[in-house]
Design a protein around this motif. Structure first.
Motif, short mmCIF file in Angstrom:
data_model
loop_
_atom_site.label_atom_id
_atom_site.label_comp_id
_atom_site.label_asym_id
_atom_site.label_seq_id
_atom_site.Cartn_x
_atom_site.Cartn_y
_atom_site.Cartn_z
N SER A 1 0.84 -1.20 0.00
CA SER A 1 0.00 0.00 0.00
C SER A 1 0.87 1.24 0.00
O SER A 1 2.05 1.19 0.38
CB SER A 1 -0.90 0.01 1.24
OG SER A 1 -1.62 1.24 1.33
N ASP A 2 0.29 2.34 -0.41
CA ASP A 2 0.89 3.65 -0.18
C ASP A 2 0.85 3.89 1.34
O ASP A 2 -0.19 3.75 1.98
CB ASP A 2 0.08 4.73 -0.90
CG ASP A 2 0.67 6.12 -0.76
OD1 ASP A 2 1.19 6.46 0.32
OD2 ASP A 2 0.60 6.89 -1.74
N PHE A 3 1.98 4.22 1.92
CA PHE A 3 2.07 4.40 3.37
C PHE A 3 1.06 5.42 3.89
O PHE A 3 0.54 5.29 4.99
CB PHE A 3 3.50 4.82 3.73
CG PHE A 3 3.75 5.00 5.20
CD1 PHE A 3 3.42 4.01 6.12
CD2 PHE A 3 4.34 6.16 5.69
CE1 PHE A 3 3.66 4.18 7.48
CE2 PHE A 3 4.59 6.34 7.03
CZ PHE A 3 4.24 5.35 7.93
N PHE A 4 0.76 6.42 3.07
CA PHE A 4 -0.14 7.48 3.52
C PHE A 4 -1.62 7.11 3.40
O PHE A 4 -2.49 7.90 3.75
CB PHE A 4 0.16 8.78 2.77
CG PHE A 4 1.54 9.31 3.06
CD1 PHE A 4 1.81 9.91 4.27
CD2 PHE A 4 2.56 9.16 2.14
CE1 PHE A 4 3.08 10.37 4.56
CE2 PHE A 4 3.84 9.62 2.42
CZ PHE A 4 4.10 10.22 3.63
N LEU A 5 -1.88 5.90 2.90
CA LEU A 5 -3.25 5.38 2.90
C LEU A 5 -3.51 4.48 4.09
O LEU A 5 -4.62 4.00 4.29
CB LEU A 5 -3.52 4.62 1.60
CG LEU A 5 -3.60 5.47 0.33
CD1 LEU A 5 -3.79 4.58 -0.88
CD2 LEU A 5 -4.73 6.49 0.43
N VAL A 6 -2.47 4.22 4.88
CA VAL A 6 -2.60 3.38 6.08
C VAL A 6 -2.85 4.27 7.28
O VAL A 6 -2.06 5.18 7.58
CB VAL A 6 -1.34 2.53 6.30
CG1 VAL A 6 -1.51 1.64 7.53
CG2 VAL A 6 -1.05 1.68 5.06
N GLU A 7 -3.94 4.03 7.99
CA GLU A 7 -4.29 4.87 9.14
C GLU A 7 -3.41 4.54 10.34
O GLU A 7 -3.34 3.38 10.77
CB GLU A 7 -5.76 4.64 9.52
CG GLU A 7 -6.29 5.59 10.58
CD GLU A 7 -6.41 7.02 10.09
OE1 GLU A 7 -6.36 7.93 10.94
OE2 GLU A 7 -6.54 7.23 8.87
N PRO A 8 -2.71 5.52 10.91
CA PRO A 8 -1.88 5.25 12.09
C PRO A 8 -2.73 4.77 13.26
O PRO A 8 -3.79 5.33 13.53
CB PRO A 8 -1.25 6.62 12.39
CG PRO A 8 -1.34 7.39 11.12
CD PRO A 8 -2.61 6.93 10.46
N ASP A 9 -2.25 3.71 13.94
CA ASP A 9 -3.03 3.17 15.05
C ASP A 9 -2.38 3.39 16.41
O ASP A 9 -2.94 3.02 17.44
CB ASP A 9 -3.29 1.68 14.83
CG ASP A 9 -2.00 0.86 14.74
OD1 ASP A 9 -0.91 1.44 14.93
OD2 ASP A 9 -2.09 -0.35 14.48
N GLY A 10 -1.19 3.99 16.44
CA GLY A 10 -0.54 4.29 17.71
C GLY A 10 -0.26 3.07 18.56
O GLY A 10 -0.37 3.13 19.80
N SER A 11 0.12 1.94 17.93
CA SER A 11 0.28 0.69 18.69
C SER A 11 1.70 0.13 18.70
O SER A 11 1.95 -0.90 19.33
CB SER A 11 -0.66 -0.37 18.12
OG SER A 11 -0.28 -0.72 16.80
N TYR A 12 2.63 0.76 18.02
CA TYR A 12 3.96 0.18 17.87
C TYR A 12 4.94 0.74 18.89
O TYR A 12 4.91 1.93 19.23
CB TYR A 12 4.49 0.41 16.45
CG TYR A 12 3.76 -0.41 15.42
CD1 TYR A 12 4.18 -1.70 15.12
CD2 TYR A 12 2.62 0.08 14.78
CE1 TYR A 12 3.49 -2.48 14.19
CE2 TYR A 12 1.93 -0.68 13.85
CZ TYR A 12 2.37 -1.96 13.56
OH TYR A 12 1.69 -2.73 12.66
N ASP A 13 5.82 -0.14 19.33
CA ASP A 13 6.89 0.28 20.26
C ASP A 13 8.03 0.95 19.51
O ASP A 13 8.73 1.80 20.06
CB ASP A 13 7.43 -0.93 21.02
CG ASP A 13 6.36 -1.66 21.80
OD1 ASP A 13 5.86 -1.07 22.76
OD2 ASP A 13 6.02 -2.80 21.43
#
Length: 537
Positions: free
Chosen positions: A89-101
């Motif tokens: 995917s285009d990275f800017f089409l992925v919604e940030p979920d705030g879940s990564y360390d």
């Protein structure tokens, strides 16, 4: 190679991917994301790091716009003993979920000229959603940096390979501010040797930790010679800027001098050139060869005095003293320099009409700047500036008093002094500007172009640090007495000695010897680095 370069994809050395993975991943259950994953170089190192910490078949995530690269990445992760989850995917089409360390990677570096269309629009919208307004001049990495951070949980770590433009370009100001506001710690690793030769850009490592635990008021900087020496223990320097959005430093010596420079600003010893006056672009003729004439050429064409006006010759090689005088203009004219601008006032003479007709025959009138004005041969005038500021500089940016009161073209800038500082500025700012702090500031606010040239746009010149009007007034008599000595040194081409003499008058009482040494070392380091890059190119 050409395809990779066009999309800003440059494969990262293993020493860097390993270093960032080890910095970012501290526990076996660390959730890791690589944006713009490519062949998953960072995720492969993440798998190795997680397995070394005790994880069994660690799962790692990535986003990659090219399907073939994503498949290669999946295979590499599996071969390393991990479980890949790479989304095409285009990275800017992925919604940030705030879940990564941890978010780690090497965002694509595509300059604004090639970063176009819907992809660019999506990236700017994503950055704006995070409160980071990016200008139309922003390259791709700026939005990638902001978007990457938004995938982090509170306290998360961001480890990215970025162009050194982060430190200095104007369009990165909102990104610099974002990093200081949202992270509790910001560390920069700088390289003396270029990491990606084919990228034609310097590189740094951004190590930002404590997401959403900010703000911080400082960055920690360290510098290594080249990428395979990241494990070498070198001194770390703490640097606290006055304004996080303003241009950051470009090397370790500058960080050591920064507190001294900031102190001089806070105490009013240094101020910006904007406090002295306004810097503007020069006149644009559309064809300097046609419009800029030597006195001999004026005579040859039979032009009258009303057909031409005095002109500082194109370029700036003649602006290396403290003033451009009438006598200097005469000598330049005798030497064949173009000291006259073809610009008939009122009705052109017969000779001027003949010259205009010759210009039309030669197609000069069809040049864009000529075509859009009426009549095409009448260059729009600006009043003569108080000071002339060199625009493109191989050695150092210079300011010269326009004593001859001549017009100037866009190969130099004009400085129009404010009325309250005009008299002292005309007389003393050119000599006062020959100090180590001002020389260092030019290297920081300006930008390096091909051939190691230092370029100063008017907006950058506005932020160029000068001795303040109060400091110059305090040393008015000493500076005036120093002029003959400085002129002799400048005529001999000894700018370094001239700067030392001016430092003794202006800076010796306001900074201690160690701080002045640090400022001088920082200036020489940046100047040398710029000129070395120019030779390398």
């Amino acid at each position: 190679m050409a395809s990779r370069k066009a999309r800003g994809a440059f494969f990262t050395p293993a020493s860097i991917t390993r270093f960032i993975a080890e910095w970012a991943i501290k526990a076996p259950d660390t959730r890791v994301l690589e944006p713009s994953a490519g062949d998953a170089a960072f995720l492969v190192e993440a798998v190795r790091r997680l397995r070394s910490l005790g994880a069994d078949l660690p799962e790692v995530d990535g986003v990659e716009i090219h399907g073939h690269s994503a498949e290669v990445g999946r295979n590499r992760i599996e071969a390393a003993g991990g479980r890949p989850r790479i989304r095409v995917s285009d990275f800017f089409l992925v919604e940030p979920d705030g879940s990564y360390d941890a978010v780690i990677g090497n965002p694509p570096f595509v300059r604004y000229q090639d970063w176009t269309g819907e992809a660019r629009s999506r990236s700017r919208r994503a950055a704006l959603a995070a409160g980071v307004p990016l200008s139309g001049l922003a390259s791709s990495w700026a939005a990638f940096t902001v978007q990457s951070a938004l995938f982090l949980r509170r306290g998360g770590r961001l480890g990215l390979v970025l162009p050194a433009e982060l430190l200095s370009v104007n369009y990165a100001a909102p990104v610099r501010k974002f990093l200081f506001e949202r992270f509790s710690q910001v560390e920069l690793v700088l390289f003396e040797k270029q990491v990606f030769e084919e990228a034609e850009a310097d590189t740094l490592l951004l190590l930002a930790s404590g997401f959403d635990l900010g703000p911080t008021d400082h960055a920690v900087i360290r510098q290594v010679h080249k990428a395979d020496q990241l494990s070498v223990d070198v001194p770390r320097v703490r640097w606290t800027p006055i304004d996080p959005a303003a241009k950051w430093i470009s090397s370790i010596p500058v960080s050591e001098a920064a507190s001294s420079m900031d102190g001089l600003v806070r105490t009013g010893q240094l101020s910006t050139l904007l406090e002295w006056g306004q810097t503007t672009l020069g006149m644009v003729t559309g064809n300097n060869h046609f419009f800029a004439l030597s006195p001999a050429r004026v005579i040859e064409l039979g032009l009258s005095r009303s057909d031409v006006i005095p002109l500082s010759p194109p370029g700036s090689s003649h602006l290396r003293a403290l003033r451009l005088s009438g006598k200097a203009m005469t000598e330049l004219g005798k030497s064949g320099f173009a000291t006259r601008l073809f610009r008939p006032s009122g009705n052109p003479s017969k000779a001027a009409l003949d010259y205009i007709a010759a210009g039309e025959t030669a197609g000069v009138s069809e040049a864009y700047k000529c075509r859009v004005r009426s009549p095409w041969w009448r260059v729009p005038l600006q009043r003569p500036a108080d000071l002339l500021l060199t625009y493109m500089n191989a050695n150092a940016a210079r300011i010269v008093t326009n004593e001859a009161h001549v017009h100037h073209l866009n190969s130099v800038h004009g400085v129009y002094l404010s009325e309250k500082h005009r008299n002292i500025g005309l007389d003393l700012l050119p000599i006062a500007s020959l100090n180590s702090a001002t020389m260092l500031s030019a290297e920081v606010v300006g930008r390096s172009y091909g051939g190691g040239i230092l370029k100063l746009e008017p907006s950058e010149a506005d932020r160029w640090l000068m001795p303040s009007p109060a400091l110059v007034a305090e040393h008015e008599e000493s500076l005036r007495s120093l002029k003959p000595s400085i002129l002799r040194l400048l005529r001999a081409g000894n700018l370094v000695a001239a700067v030392v003499e001016v430092d003794a008058v202006l800076l010796s009482d306001v900074v201690d010897r160690a701080d002045l040494t640090s400022i001088r070392a920082a200036h020489l380091a940046l100047q040398s680095r710029r000129m070395t890059r120019g030779k390398r190119g």
